[in-house]
Design a protein around this motif. Sequence first.
Motif, PDB file in Angstrom:
ATOM      1  N   GLY A  32       0.825  -1.197   0.000  1.00 53.82           N
ATOM      2  CA  GLY A  32       0.000   0.000   0.000  1.00 53.82           C
ATOM      3  C   GLY A  32       0.859   1.246   0.000  1.00 53.82           C
ATOM      4  N   PRO A  33       0.214   2.392   0.066  1.00 57.96           N
ATOM      5  CA  PRO A  33       0.931   3.658   0.079  1.00 57.96           C
ATOM      6  C   PRO A  33       1.575   3.903   1.438  1.00 57.96           C
ATOM      7  N   VAL A  34       2.386   4.945   1.503  1.00 60.92           N
ATOM      8  CA  VAL A  34       2.899   5.412   2.789  1.00 60.92           C
ATOM      9  C   VAL A  34       1.707   5.968   3.561  1.00 60.92           C
ATOM     10  N   THR A  35       1.476   5.469   4.769  1.00 59.14           N
ATOM     11  CA  THR A  35       0.306   5.895   5.536  1.00 59.14           C
ATOM     12  C   THR A  35       0.647   6.891   6.641  1.00 59.14           C
ATOM     13  N   ASP A  36       1.884   7.288   6.743  1.00 58.42           N
ATOM     14  CA  ASP A  36       2.276   8.373   7.647  1.00 58.42           C
ATOM     15  C   ASP A  36       1.937   9.669   6.910  1.00 58.42           C
ATOM     16  N   HIS A  37       0.867  10.332   7.345  1.00 64.80           N
ATOM     17  CA  HIS A  37       0.332  11.489   6.624  1.00 64.80           C
ATOM     18  C   HIS A  37       1.389  12.576   6.428  1.00 64.80           C
ATOM     19  N   ALA A  38       2.131  12.916   7.482  1.00 68.99           N
ATOM     20  CA  ALA A  38       3.140  13.969   7.375  1.00 68.99           C
ATOM     21  C   ALA A  38       4.242  13.573   6.396  1.00 68.99           C
ATOM     22  N   ASP A  42       5.044  15.578   2.947  1.00 69.67           N
ATOM     23  CA  ASP A  42       6.294  16.349   2.908  1.00 69.67           C
ATOM     24  C   ASP A  42       7.466  15.649   2.247  1.00 69.67           C
ATOM     25  N   CYS A  43       7.266  14.444   1.697  1.00 70.48           N
ATOM     26  CA  CYS A  43       8.402  13.702   1.133  1.00 70.48           C
ATOM     27  C   CYS A  43       9.096  14.478   0.022  1.00 70.48           C
ATOM     28  N   GLY A  44       8.345  15.161  -0.808  1.00 71.54           N
ATOM     29  CA  GLY A  44       8.942  15.886  -1.933  1.00 71.54           C
ATOM     30  C   GLY A  44       9.893  16.968  -1.495  1.00 71.54           C
ATOM     31  N   VAL A  45       9.457  17.794  -0.558  1.00 72.87           N
ATOM     32  CA  VAL A  45      10.328  18.893  -0.114  1.00 72.87           C
ATOM     33  C   VAL A  45      11.439  18.383   0.803  1.00 72.87           C
ATOM     34  N   GLY A  61       5.541  16.103  -3.628  1.00 75.89           N
ATOM     35  CA  GLY A  61       5.168  14.938  -2.826  1.00 75.89           C
ATOM     36  C   GLY A  61       4.286  13.976  -3.600  1.00 75.89           C
ATOM     37  N   ALA A  62       3.311  14.501  -4.323  1.00 80.97           N
ATOM     38  CA  ALA A  62       2.395  13.651  -5.086  1.00 80.97           C
ATOM     39  C   ALA A  62       3.148  12.845  -6.140  1.00 80.97           C
ATOM     40  N   GLN A  63       4.113  13.462  -6.781  1.00 78.41           N
ATOM     41  CA  GLN A  63       4.848  12.758  -7.829  1.00 78.41           C
ATOM     42  C   GLN A  63       5.731  11.656  -7.243  1.00 78.41           C
ATOM     43  N   ILE A  64       6.378  11.926  -6.128  1.00 79.63           N
ATOM     44  CA  ILE A  64       7.202  10.881  -5.502  1.00 79.63           C
ATOM     45  C   ILE A  64       6.316   9.755  -4.985  1.00 79.63           C
ATOM     46  N   ASN A  65       5.191  10.100  -4.356  1.00 82.59           N
ATOM     47  CA  ASN A  65       4.263   9.067  -3.889  1.00 82.59           C
ATOM     48  C   ASN A  65       3.714   8.240  -5.048  1.00 82.59           C
ATOM     49  N   ALA A  66       3.537   8.871  -6.206  1.00 81.50           N
ATOM     50  CA  ALA A  66       3.007   8.164  -7.375  1.00 81.50           C
ATOM     51  C   ALA A  66       3.939   7.056  -7.853  1.00 81.50           C
ATOM     52  N   ILE A  67       5.229   7.179  -7.610  1.00 86.22           N
ATOM     53  CA  ILE A  67       6.160   6.110  -7.985  1.00 86.22           C
ATOM     54  C   ILE A  67       5.783   4.831  -7.256  1.00 86.22           C
ATOM     55  N   ARG A  70       1.934   3.697  -8.320  1.00 86.55           N
ATOM     56  CA  ARG A  70       1.849   3.076  -9.650  1.00 86.55           C
ATOM     57  C   ARG A  70       2.439   1.673  -9.652  1.00 86.55           C
ATOM     58  N   LYS A  71       3.588   1.504  -9.001  1.00 83.55           N
ATOM     59  CA  LYS A  71       4.213   0.186  -8.946  1.00 83.55           C
ATOM     60  C   LYS A  71       3.330  -0.793  -8.178  1.00 83.55           C
ATOM     61  N   GLY A  72       2.809  -0.366  -7.023  1.00 86.84           N
ATOM     62  CA  GLY A  72       1.968  -1.245  -6.208  1.00 86.84           C
ATOM     63  C   GLY A  72       0.703  -1.681  -6.927  1.00 86.84           C
ATOM     64  N   ILE A  73       0.036  -0.747  -7.586  1.00 89.79           N
ATOM     65  CA  ILE A  73      -1.192  -1.086  -8.308  1.00 89.79           C
ATOM     66  C   ILE A  73      -0.869  -1.962  -9.514  1.00 89.79           C
ATOM     67  N   ALA A  74       0.184  -1.632 -10.235  1.00 89.17           N
ATOM     68  CA  ALA A  74       0.536  -2.404 -11.434  1.00 89.17           C
ATOM     69  C   ALA A  74       0.875  -3.851 -11.094  1.00 89.17           C
ATOM     70  N   GLU A  75       1.513  -4.080  -9.956  1.00 87.98           N
ATOM     71  CA  GLU A  75       1.924  -5.433  -9.578  1.00 87.98           C
ATOM     72  C   GLU A  75       0.841  -6.212  -8.841  1.00 87.98           C
ATOM     73  N   ALA A  76      -0.239  -5.550  -8.443  1.00 89.13           N
ATOM     74  CA  ALA A  76      -1.289  -6.194  -7.644  1.00 89.13           C
ATOM     75  C   ALA A  76      -2.192  -7.079  -8.504  1.00 89.13           C
ATOM     76  N   ASP A  77      -2.678  -8.152  -7.871  1.00 89.23           N
ATOM     77  CA  ASP A  77      -3.733  -8.963  -8.468  1.00 89.23           C
ATOM     78  C   ASP A  77      -5.097  -8.363  -8.134  1.00 89.23           C
ATOM     79  N   VAL A  78      -5.193  -7.821  -6.915  1.00 85.03           N
ATOM     80  CA  VAL A  78      -6.434  -7.234  -6.407  1.00 85.03           C
ATOM     81  C   VAL A  78      -6.085  -5.879  -5.806  1.00 85.03           C
ATOM     82  N   VAL A  79      -6.905  -4.876  -6.092  1.00 82.95           N
ATOM     83  CA  VAL A  79      -6.740  -3.554  -5.493  1.00 82.95           C
ATOM     84  C   VAL A  79      -7.986  -3.264  -4.666  1.00 82.95           C
ATOM     85  N   VAL A  80      -7.770  -2.980  -3.389  1.00 85.63           N
ATOM     86  CA  VAL A  80      -8.853  -2.601  -2.485  1.00 85.63           C
ATOM     87  C   VAL A  80      -8.731  -1.097  -2.255  1.00 85.63           C
TER      88      VAL A  80
END
Length: 149
Positions: A32-38, A42-45, A61-67, A70-80
């Motif tokens: 899944g995604p990074v679930t630490d909201h902060a 703030d990962c990008g900056v 931040g959105a672009q770094i999180n998208a890496i 995208r990988k997680g969804i592309a490799e998944a069999d099931v997305v919840v």
Amino acid sequence: MTLKVYLSGEIHTDWREQITQGATGLDVVFSGPVTDHAASDDCGVAILGAEDNKFWHDRKGAQINAIRTRKGIAEADVVVVRFGEQYKQWNAAFDAGYAAALGKSLIILHGAEHAHALKEVDAAALAVATEPRQVVEILRYVLSGSLPA
């Protein structure tokens, strides 16, 4: 058969833990995604440098999180994808659309209060659940053919 399951959506409740704990003993690998909201915000900056304009701060931040997303969804069999009660999760809707576009098996998880607003998202899903327990039972059935006791 091992199922790779990507858990997307709201990060303010313990729904992910309910699913992962409920799936103990099943042949499932969760991501899944990074679930630490902060950290997610703030990962990008933090990595690429400060921004005076909030738009560019968020975009980095959105672009770094998208890496990761995208990988997680592309490799998944099931997305919840979970839509919570507290916030409008536009990013969750985007993840659901991205997963649907990739032809992923999609399970949507939300309460009755979002049924109308998410009708198009729900229509793209193979299942719409209202409780994390139902997601676990879907995974159990897919893997074993066993119905709930």
